[in-house]
Design an enzyme around this catalytic site. Structure first.
Site, mmCIF file in Angstrom:
data_model
loop_
_atom_site.group_PDB
_atom_site.id
_atom_site.type_symbol
_atom_site.label_atom_id
_atom_site.label_comp_id
_atom_site.label_asym_id
_atom_site.label_seq_id
_atom_site.Cartn_x
_atom_site.Cartn_y
_atom_site.Cartn_z
ATOM 1 C CG ASP A 38 -2.109 -0.781 1.465
ATOM 2 O OD1 ASP A 38 -2.696 -1.707 0.497
ATOM 3 O OD2 ASP A 38 -1.448 -1.288 2.251
ATOM 4 C CG ASP B 208 -0.090 5.161 3.249
ATOM 5 O OD1 ASP B 208 -1.676 5.246 2.779
ATOM 6 O OD2 ASP B 208 -0.687 4.838 3.561
ATOM 7 C CG ASP C 64 1.113 5.997 14.548
ATOM 8 O OD1 ASP C 64 1.978 6.125 13.185
ATOM 9 O OD2 ASP C 64 0.112 4.692 13.841
#
Length: 443
Positions: free
Chosen positions: A67, A69, A148
């Site tokens: 994936d 981003d 995070d």
């Protein structure tokens, strides 16, 4: 790490460690064509464009990213205007999804720190510190510190193919350390789901949580009760359906997080040793199927998680005189009703889960045509697998699973022999209901 200074000469945001292309292994060959199209179009339109997060982390670990981003200084509306094949989503966090066939590239705008002057529709926190809305745009430096974990704060620039490391994430990848950015307790209060993410990444990457990041989890685990059950269901899928479910479960239990998601299962494990063995066996089975590329369904795993609680409630109802089938239905309803207050279960998984439970009773009834009818049930295979796990865990004696194994594999002659064997066993017949004699016309 060096820091930039503001106009008054005070320490400001950290200056990134710039790792040039010659000093890192990430190549455009690691990046999907769809992600490259998004990056180059943003760059060509005059915006900053970076790959960020898990795709960079995985590439540095020698894994092929799945994936991709993208982070940019373009607002969601500006990104949407650049791509006809995109749509704006989200309220709590506004992002853009750019679709290329089945592949979706998620594009986020650099986020800044919420300030008092921002209206509630842009940024809002609860009294406990939970972020309810966070759509304040900022710089790449601010965005990095809002992420995070340090290993997720690495940015790959399409302009010169360098890596921008704002939080020593590259070093933590080398030492296989998972570390929160900022004060961990504050970050967990902002979004308690970060505790689940910490466990998920630690299990997936085989990293160790650093002490400052793990210590607050024990006390702050109950904050997960503030999270909407629908959002937690999405997190449960990420936790247990990615091939690392068994290790994830053990870490969740270690940090007192599993009971926040599945309180009935937690209580059942405290009452019966076989319950934890059943859950671990189900997770090991699911992990193995995922590794082999075989299909898996959350319905089976949820059925295994909650079956010990259903079985215990059913036993109590039967002791009060309720027959087996109604007791199963009543126990299931009680367990599910409580579960939905913590983690929601969509009907597309909830109905099959209940079927798997109902079939546990039917698997014991094999006389006549019942065995053939049960075998043809759409959920038979999943129910049979749960039966085997129940025997393996020691909840019930072994034997019934072997019978069903032989029945599935046998030819017609073998199946008849097995059915005759059941019929000759008085213990398997159960109590037959006496037919009422119809009164004759002369009576």
């Amino acid at each position: 790490m060096k820091s930039r200074h503001d106009e008054d000469g005070q320490p400001g945001l950290p200056a990134p460690r710039i790792i040039p292309r010659a000093e890192h292994p990430i190549s455009r060959q690691h990046i999907s064509d769809a992600a490259l199209k998004v990056l180059y179009r943003l760059d060509g339109a005059g915006f900053e464009a970076y790959l960020v997060g898990g795709c960079i982390r995985d590439a540095l670990l020698g894994k092929m990213p799945k994936d991709f981003d993208v982070a940019t200084n373009a607002t969601p509306e500006q990104v949407h205007d650049l791509f006809r094949n995109s749509r704006l989503i989200g309220r709590r966090f506004r992002i853009v999804h750019v679709r290329f066939g089945r592949e979706i590239i998620e594009v986020t705008t650099f986020r800044g720190k919420p300030q008092d002057e921002h209206a509630d529709h842009i940024a809002r926190q609860s009294d406990a510190g939970l972020l309810l809305r966070d759509n304040v745009w900022g710089s790449i430096e601010e965005d990095a510190l809002r992420r995070d974990f340090t290993v997720n704060a690495l940015y790959y620039s399409i302009a010169d193919f360098s890596l921008h490391d704002f939080a020593d994430g590259a070093r933590d990848i080398e030492t296989r350390t998972l570390r929160l950015i900022g004060d961990p307790a504050t970050r967990y209060r902002e979004d308690p789901v970060r505790m689940l993410r910490a466990v998920r990444f630690a299990a997936k990457l085989d990293f160790l949580l650093d002490e400052s990041s793990e210590t607050p989890i024990y006390d702050l685990a109950p904050l997960l009760l503030q999270i909407p059950p629908a959002r937690l269901f999405d997190e449960v899928l990420k936790l247990f359906m990615a091939g690392h479910g068994l290790m994830t479960f053990r870490l969740l239990s270690h940090y007192d997080l599993f009971g926040m998601l599945f309180p009935e299962a937690e209580e059942a494990m405290a009452d019966a040793a076989w319950a934890e063995e059943l859950i671990e066996a189900a997770l090991a089975n699911t992990d193995r199927r995922i590794a082999e590329g075989r299909p898996v369904t959350p319905a089976f795993l949820l059925a295994a998680f909650l079956w010990p609680a259903v079985a215990q409630r059913k036993a109590a109802l039967e002791q009060d005189g309720m027959p087996g089938v109604p007791a199963t239905h009543a126990a299931a309803q009680q367990v599910v009703s409580r579960q939905l207050q913590h983690v929601s279960i969509p009907k597309r998984f909830g109905m099959p889960m209940r079927d798997i439970w109902d079939l546990q009773e039917r698997l014991t009834k094999r006389q006549g045509k019942r065995a053939f009818q049960t075998r043809e049930h759409p959920r038979f295979r999943a129910a049979y697998d749960l039966l085997l796990l129940r025997e393996e865990a020691g909840e019930i004696p072994s034997g019934l699973g072997d019978w069903w194994t032989a029945f599935q594999q046998g030819d017609e002659h073998e199946q008849r022999r097995l059915l005759n064997k059941v019929g000759s066993d008085p213990a398997s017949q159960g109590k037959r209901r006496k037919r009422r004699r119809k009164p004759s016309k002369t009576e």
